[in-house]
Structure formats: C-alpha cells, structure tokens
Design a protein around this motif. Structure first.
Motif, PDB file in Angstrom:
ATOM      1  N   THR A 273      -5.103  -4.707  10.905  1.00  0.00           N
ATOM      2  CA  THR A 273      -4.097  -5.572  10.292  1.00  0.00           C
ATOM      3  C   THR A 273      -4.721  -6.920   9.951  1.00  0.00           C
ATOM      4  OG1 THR A 273      -2.267  -4.510  11.459  1.00  0.00           O
ATOM      5  CG2 THR A 273      -1.902  -6.734  10.654  1.00  0.00           C
ATOM      6  N   GLY A 274      -4.457  -7.370   8.733  1.00  0.00           N
ATOM      7  CA  GLY A 274      -5.016  -8.623   8.266  1.00  0.00           C
ATOM      8  C   GLY A 274      -6.336  -8.495   7.551  1.00  0.00           C
TER       9      GLY A 274
ATOM     10  N   ARG B 206      -0.983 -10.406  -2.252  1.00  0.00           N
ATOM     11  CA  ARG B 206      -1.980  -9.829  -1.339  1.00  0.00           C
ATOM     12  C   ARG B 206      -2.950  -8.906  -2.083  1.00  0.00           C
ATOM     13  NH1 ARG B 206      -0.433  -6.370   2.473  1.00  0.00           N
ATOM     14  NH2 ARG B 206       1.421  -5.609   1.351  1.00  0.00           N
ATOM     15  N   PHE B 207      -2.456  -8.202  -3.084  1.00  0.00           N
ATOM     16  CA  PHE B 207      -3.279  -7.250  -3.840  1.00  0.00           C
ATOM     17  C   PHE B 207      -3.543  -7.802  -5.239  1.00  0.00           C
ATOM     18  CE2 PHE B 207      -1.931  -2.999  -1.648  1.00  0.00           C
ATOM     19  CZ  PHE B 207      -2.181  -3.577  -0.403  1.00  0.00           C
ATOM     20  N   THR B 208      -4.739  -7.531  -5.744  1.00  0.00           N
ATOM     21  CA  THR B 208      -5.115  -7.945  -7.093  1.00  0.00           C
ATOM     22  C   THR B 208      -5.773  -6.771  -7.804  1.00  0.00           C
ATOM     23  OG1 THR B 208      -5.517 -10.210  -6.328  1.00  0.00           O
ATOM     24  CG2 THR B 208      -6.447  -9.582  -8.470  1.00  0.00           C
TER      25      THR B 208
ATOM     26  N   GLN C 298      -8.183  -4.962  -5.196  1.00  0.00           N
ATOM     27  CA  GLN C 298      -8.557  -5.773  -4.044  1.00  0.00           C
ATOM     28  C   GLN C 298      -7.340  -5.955  -3.165  1.00  0.00           C
ATOM     29  OE1 GLN C 298     -11.623  -7.126  -3.096  1.00  0.00           O
ATOM     30  NE2 GLN C 298     -10.512  -7.650  -1.224  1.00  0.00           N
ATOM     31  N   MET C 299      -7.436  -5.518  -1.921  1.00  0.00           N
ATOM     32  CA  MET C 299      -6.300  -5.554  -1.003  1.00  0.00           C
ATOM     33  C   MET C 299      -6.634  -6.478   0.167  1.00  0.00           C
ATOM     34  SD  MET C 299      -5.277  -1.501  -1.021  1.00  0.00           S
ATOM     35  CE  MET C 299      -6.707  -1.047  -0.034  1.00  0.00           C
ATOM     36  N   ASN C 300      -5.893  -7.549   0.282  1.00  0.00           N
ATOM     37  CA  ASN C 300      -6.080  -8.523   1.357  1.00  0.00           C
ATOM     38  C   ASN C 300      -4.851  -8.559   2.248  1.00  0.00           C
ATOM     39  OD1 ASN C 300      -8.565  -9.270   0.162  1.00  0.00           O
ATOM     40  ND2 ASN C 300      -7.553 -10.797  -1.134  1.00  0.00           N
TER      41      ASN C 300
END
Length: 123
Positions: free
Chosen positions: A13-14, A66-68, A81-83
């Motif tokens: 997570t994170g 969060r996602f790009t 890209q998942m943050n």
C-alpha cells in the motif's frame, strides 16, 4: 493488432508500479488506447484512456490524482503510471484499443485487447 501488457506485480500500500502496453500490427494514429481492470467477482471497469494522436486523455474518478496515462510514439507503447496504490486497486489490468477519436469508458467500445497483467496491492 497485438497488445502486450506487462509491468504488474506485488506492491505494498502506497507503492507505485508502471504498466506498459506494447502495441503492434498497424499504425495507431487515429486510435484510442485504454486501460481497464477487473477484480475477482467484479465487472471489468474503465481506468484511463488516451488518444494516440493529439494526446487527449481521460482518467476514472477512482484513480484520478494517483494514476497517469501516457504514450511513447517512437516505442509504440502506452503506459499507466500508478502511484499511491491501495488494496482496492488489486486487479488484472488490461490494455485495449479502438479506432476513432472518442474516448469511451465502456469495454464494449474497444475492439482489441491485451492478455492482462496482475497487480496485487498488499495492506
């Protein structure tokens, strides 16, 4: 048309992951490339999409901020890209493509699909 998704894995997570979708078989200008995901027992849901030409993009509210989504024309590859990943992001992620410029958020509007890559976010 062939779509090859990769980059999934196990993350806490994170954490962050970057998924890739390598596209081949034709020129993709004039296409929309999308990412969907499916968790066990749930329907496949829209995550993000981008126009190959012009770069217009749309991201689902559940992952916004969060996602790009992006693309590399030279590499014929689309990225997700998942943050700040959360356990509820756990799913098989699929890349997809449709001819046209309109960004649809329903899977039935996409003609081509990759095989999926599993993302698991541990709590």
């Amino acid at each position: 048309v062939q779509l090859q998704a990769s980059g999934g894995g196990l993350v806490q997570t994170g954490g962050s992951l970057r998924l890739s979708c390598a596209a081949s078989g034709r020129t993709f200008s004039g296409y929309v490339m999308g990412w969907f995901r499916q968790s066990p027992g749930k329907e496949r849901e829209f995550v993000a999409a981008i126009r190959w030409s012009g770069g217009g993009r749309y991201v689902a509210d559940s992952v916004k901020g969060r996602f790009t989504i992006s693309r590399d024309n030279a590499e014929n590859t689309v990225y997700l890209q998942m943050n700040s990943l959360k356990p509820e992001d756990t799913a098989v992620y699929y890349c997809s493509a449709r001819e046209g410029s309109y960004i649809y958020t329903v899977q039935t509007q996409y003609d081509y699909w990759g095989q999926g890559t599993l993302v698991t976010v541990s709590s």
